[in-house]
Design a protein around this motif. Structure first.
Motif, PDB file in Angstrom:
ATOM      1  N   SER A 286       0.812  -1.218   0.000  1.00 38.75           N
ATOM      2  CA  SER A 286       0.000   0.000   0.000  1.00 38.75           C
ATOM      3  C   SER A 286       0.843   1.264   0.000  1.00 38.75           C
ATOM      4  CB  SER A 286      -0.935   0.010   1.214  1.00 38.75           C
ATOM      5  OG  SER A 286      -0.194  -0.138   2.417  1.00 38.75           O
ATOM      6  N   TRP A 287       2.140   1.139   0.227  1.00 39.71           N
ATOM      7  CA  TRP A 287       3.015   2.314   0.218  1.00 39.71           C
ATOM      8  C   TRP A 287       3.235   2.783  -1.223  1.00 39.71           C
ATOM      9  CZ3 TRP A 287       1.819   1.474   4.812  1.00 39.71           C
ATOM     10  CH2 TRP A 287       2.377   2.128   5.891  1.00 39.71           C
ATOM     11  N   GLY A 288       3.322   4.099  -1.423  1.00 36.01           N
ATOM     12  CA  GLY A 288       3.488   4.650  -2.759  1.00 36.01           C
ATOM     13  C   GLY A 288       4.712   4.124  -3.478  1.00 36.01           C
ATOM     14  N   THR A 289       5.787   3.911  -2.741  1.00 33.98           N
ATOM     15  CA  THR A 289       7.022   3.409  -3.342  1.00 33.98           C
ATOM     16  C   THR A 289       6.789   2.078  -4.052  1.00 33.98           C
ATOM     17  OG1 THR A 289       8.271   4.438  -1.556  1.00 33.98           O
ATOM     18  CG2 THR A 289       9.421   2.801  -2.877  1.00 33.98           C
ATOM     19  N   ALA A 290       6.111   1.151  -3.376  1.00 30.38           N
ATOM     20  CA  ALA A 290       5.836  -0.162  -3.963  1.00 30.38           C
ATOM     21  C   ALA A 290       4.821  -0.057  -5.093  1.00 30.38           C
ATOM     22  CB  ALA A 290       5.343  -1.113  -2.881  1.00 30.38           C
ATOM     23  N   LYS A 291       3.768   0.722  -4.900  1.00 28.21           N
ATOM     24  CA  LYS A 291       2.746   0.875  -5.935  1.00 28.21           C
ATOM     25  C   LYS A 291       3.346   1.403  -7.233  1.00 28.21           C
ATOM     26  CE  LYS A 291      -1.408   1.863  -3.173  1.00 28.21           C
ATOM     27  NZ  LYS A 291      -2.403   2.923  -2.871  1.00 28.21           N
ATOM     28  N   GLU A 292       4.194   2.417  -7.124  1.00 19.66           N
ATOM     29  CA  GLU A 292       4.773   3.034  -8.319  1.00 19.66           C
ATOM     30  C   GLU A 292       5.637   2.046  -9.085  1.00 19.66           C
ATOM     31  OE1 GLU A 292       7.598   6.839  -9.599  1.00 19.66           O
ATOM     32  OE2 GLU A 292       7.072   6.493  -7.503  1.00 19.66           O
ATOM     33  N   MET A 293       6.427   1.259  -8.353  1.00 22.18           N
ATOM     34  CA  MET A 293       7.286   0.289  -9.034  1.00 22.18           C
ATOM     35  C   MET A 293       6.471  -0.743  -9.795  1.00 22.18           C
ATOM     36  SD  MET A 293      10.486  -0.499  -6.523  1.00 22.18           S
ATOM     37  CE  MET A 293      11.461   0.824  -5.822  1.00 22.18           C
ATOM     38  N   LEU A 294       5.399  -1.210  -9.194  1.00 27.44           N
ATOM     39  CA  LEU A 294       4.586  -2.237  -9.837  1.00 27.44           C
ATOM     40  C   LEU A 294       3.759  -1.678 -10.992  1.00 27.44           C
ATOM     41  CD1 LEU A 294       3.293  -4.307  -6.792  1.00 27.44           C
ATOM     42  CD2 LEU A 294       4.729  -5.151  -8.647  1.00 27.44           C
ATOM     43  N   GLU A 295       3.220  -0.476 -10.808  1.00 22.10           N
ATOM     44  CA  GLU A 295       2.303   0.060 -11.794  1.00 22.10           C
ATOM     45  C   GLU A 295       2.983   0.860 -12.909  1.00 22.10           C
ATOM     46  OE1 GLU A 295      -0.540   2.318  -9.614  1.00 22.10           O
ATOM     47  OE2 GLU A 295      -1.278   0.595  -8.460  1.00 22.10           O
ATOM     48  N   VAL A 296       4.129   1.455 -12.615  1.00 20.36           N
ATOM     49  CA  VAL A 296       4.763   2.351 -13.576  1.00 20.36           C
ATOM     50  C   VAL A 296       6.092   1.825 -14.080  1.00 20.36           C
ATOM     51  CG1 VAL A 296       5.645   4.699 -13.938  1.00 20.36           C
ATOM     52  CG2 VAL A 296       3.630   4.327 -12.500  1.00 20.36           C
ATOM     53  N   LYS A 297       6.847   1.149 -13.237  1.00 22.79           N
ATOM     54  CA  LYS A 297       8.221   0.809 -13.586  1.00 22.79           C
ATOM     55  C   LYS A 297       8.420  -0.660 -13.925  1.00 22.79           C
ATOM     56  CE  LYS A 297      10.107   4.634 -10.919  1.00 22.79           C
ATOM     57  NZ  LYS A 297      11.078   5.077  -9.886  1.00 22.79           N
ATOM     58  N   GLY A 298       7.446  -1.247 -14.599  1.00 23.68           N
ATOM     59  CA  GLY A 298       7.726  -2.574 -15.140  1.00 23.68           C
ATOM     60  C   GLY A 298       6.870  -3.697 -14.644  1.00 23.68           C
ATOM     61  N   GLY A 299       5.959  -3.453 -13.736  1.00 20.92           N
ATOM     62  CA  GLY A 299       5.127  -4.551 -13.258  1.00 20.92           C
ATOM     63  C   GLY A 299       4.267  -5.108 -14.380  1.00 20.92           C
ATOM     64  N   ALA A 300       4.225  -6.412 -14.543  1.00 23.17           N
ATOM     65  CA  ALA A 300       3.428  -7.043 -15.591  1.00 23.17           C
ATOM     66  C   ALA A 300       1.958  -7.052 -15.190  1.00 23.17           C
ATOM     67  CB  ALA A 300       3.914  -8.467 -15.826  1.00 23.17           C
TER      68      ALA A 300
END
Length: 345
Positions: A286-300
């Motif tokens: 739920s932290w923004g850091t994790a969300k951004e990585m998954l949604e913007v930086k390559g999460g399938a």
């Protein structure tokens, strides 16, 4: 909250002492749980079977509450309630053992104090008790990511943890707590009023920097901090073991402090992100850091099967159906779930 740099070296040195408040199996499973020490010998609880018996008068106690790990993206948040006889409050904690806000103590001093609290025969063990509520990263995120008005935000989770451990000490274990001191979440007056409505018989003080003002809160701060640090190390060691089994490359500098502002932590998250599932029970999704990585930086992105109009669609039927891209039987299951891709840098 102190941002200790946790990694391989800290893990190897610190796991030789695991306090009873750390249940490694439950930490690794992503489970939240509460832990209570036995009532110390210096404290006589209420005699619930015969409360009018003057020969078994209860011991008036003071209790302090503090937390550790509110802000990190990695690891649990831990609340602690620490109690002891009122007459020993300052002499035993502040004078004899120099308890202070955990941020003002070194990791070695905190660990030593926690060890003494868990050593039978020592004055701290015989006179002091504590309770721990560990909220796992998985459960924190699950609550915060509930849809709409069902969202269970961090402040609400923290308040419920505080209420649970106070109630566990006072009502369930019969400790005669007279005074309660708590390090605040948000507005001290609002927080105090809510707790006073729940516990009308207790004298409650909620204050900013309570961990520096009241020795029992300082002690709660130490218990919470050591419990969280060791729990985080248990999680990190598990990650290293999993990487070793998979023959995956490991990075010796570890994951840093676990805070989103720590470049070492962010680097570890990037290197160890699964393109579909992200991370394990150590991460707060739920932290923004994790969300951004998954949604913007390559999460399938994965297209999950939808139910039919009547809501009767069966996942097993979808998985086992033959056809292009699905296959059939066990091969179809394997192909549908896919394969883990190369590490994302």
């Amino acid at each position: 909250m102190e941002k200790d740099d946790l990694g391989v070296e800290a893990t190897q040195n610190s796991l030789s002492f695991i306090p009873r408040s750390v249940d490694s199996a439950r930490v690794l499973s992503g489970e939240s749980y509460a832990y209570y020490t036995p009532c110390p010998t210096a404290i006589t609880p209420h005699d619930k079977s015969n409360p009018t018996n003057g020969a078994s008068e209860s011991t008036p106690c003071v209790l302090g509450v503090d937390e550790a790990g509110r802000g990190p993206v990695l690891g649990p948040m831990v609340y602690s309630a620490f109690y002891l006889p009122i007459e020993l409050h300052h002499s035993l904690l502040a004078k004899d053992h120099s308890f202070d806000d955990s941020k003002a103590l070194t990791a070695a001093v905190r660990a030593n104090l926690m060890h003494l609290l868990n050593t039978p025969g020592h004055a701290l063990y015989e006179s002091c008790g504590y309770a721990i509520k560990l909220l796992s990263a998985r459960d924190i995120s699950s609550g915060m990511m509930k849809p709409g008005t069902a969202v269970y935000n961090l402040n609400a989770q923290a308040m419920d943890a505080t209420i649970e451990i106070i109630r566990g000490v006072v009502e369930e274990r019969g400790v005669d707590v007279r005074e309660v001191y708590i390090d605040t979440i948000g507005n001290p007056a609002t927080y105090q009023q809510k707790l006073e409505r729940i516990f009308p018989s207790l004298k409650i003080t909620v204050a900013k920097k309570a961990d520096s003002l009241y020795p029992c809160v300082s002690a709660a701060s130490v218990a919470a901090k050591v419990t969280r640090d060791v729990a985080l190390e248990v999680l990190y060691e598990s990650v290293l073991q999993a990487q070793a089994i998979e023959n995956a490359p490991t990075v010796p500098e570890g994951w840093g402090s676990g805070y989103p502002s720590d470049s070492k932590c962010v680097g570890w998250l990037r290197r160890n992100m699964d393109p579909v599932f992200g991370w394990g029970n150590e991460c707060r999704f739920s932290w923004g850091t994790a969300k951004e990585m998954l949604e913007v930086k390559g999460g399938a992105r994965v297209d999950w099967p939808a139910d039919d109009e009547d809501g009767n669609g069966m996942l097993s039927e979808f998985l086992l159906a033959s056809g292009p891209g699905k296959g059939s039987g066990q091969n179809g299951l394997r192909e549908w779930f896919g394969q883990k891709q190369a590490e994302i840098i």
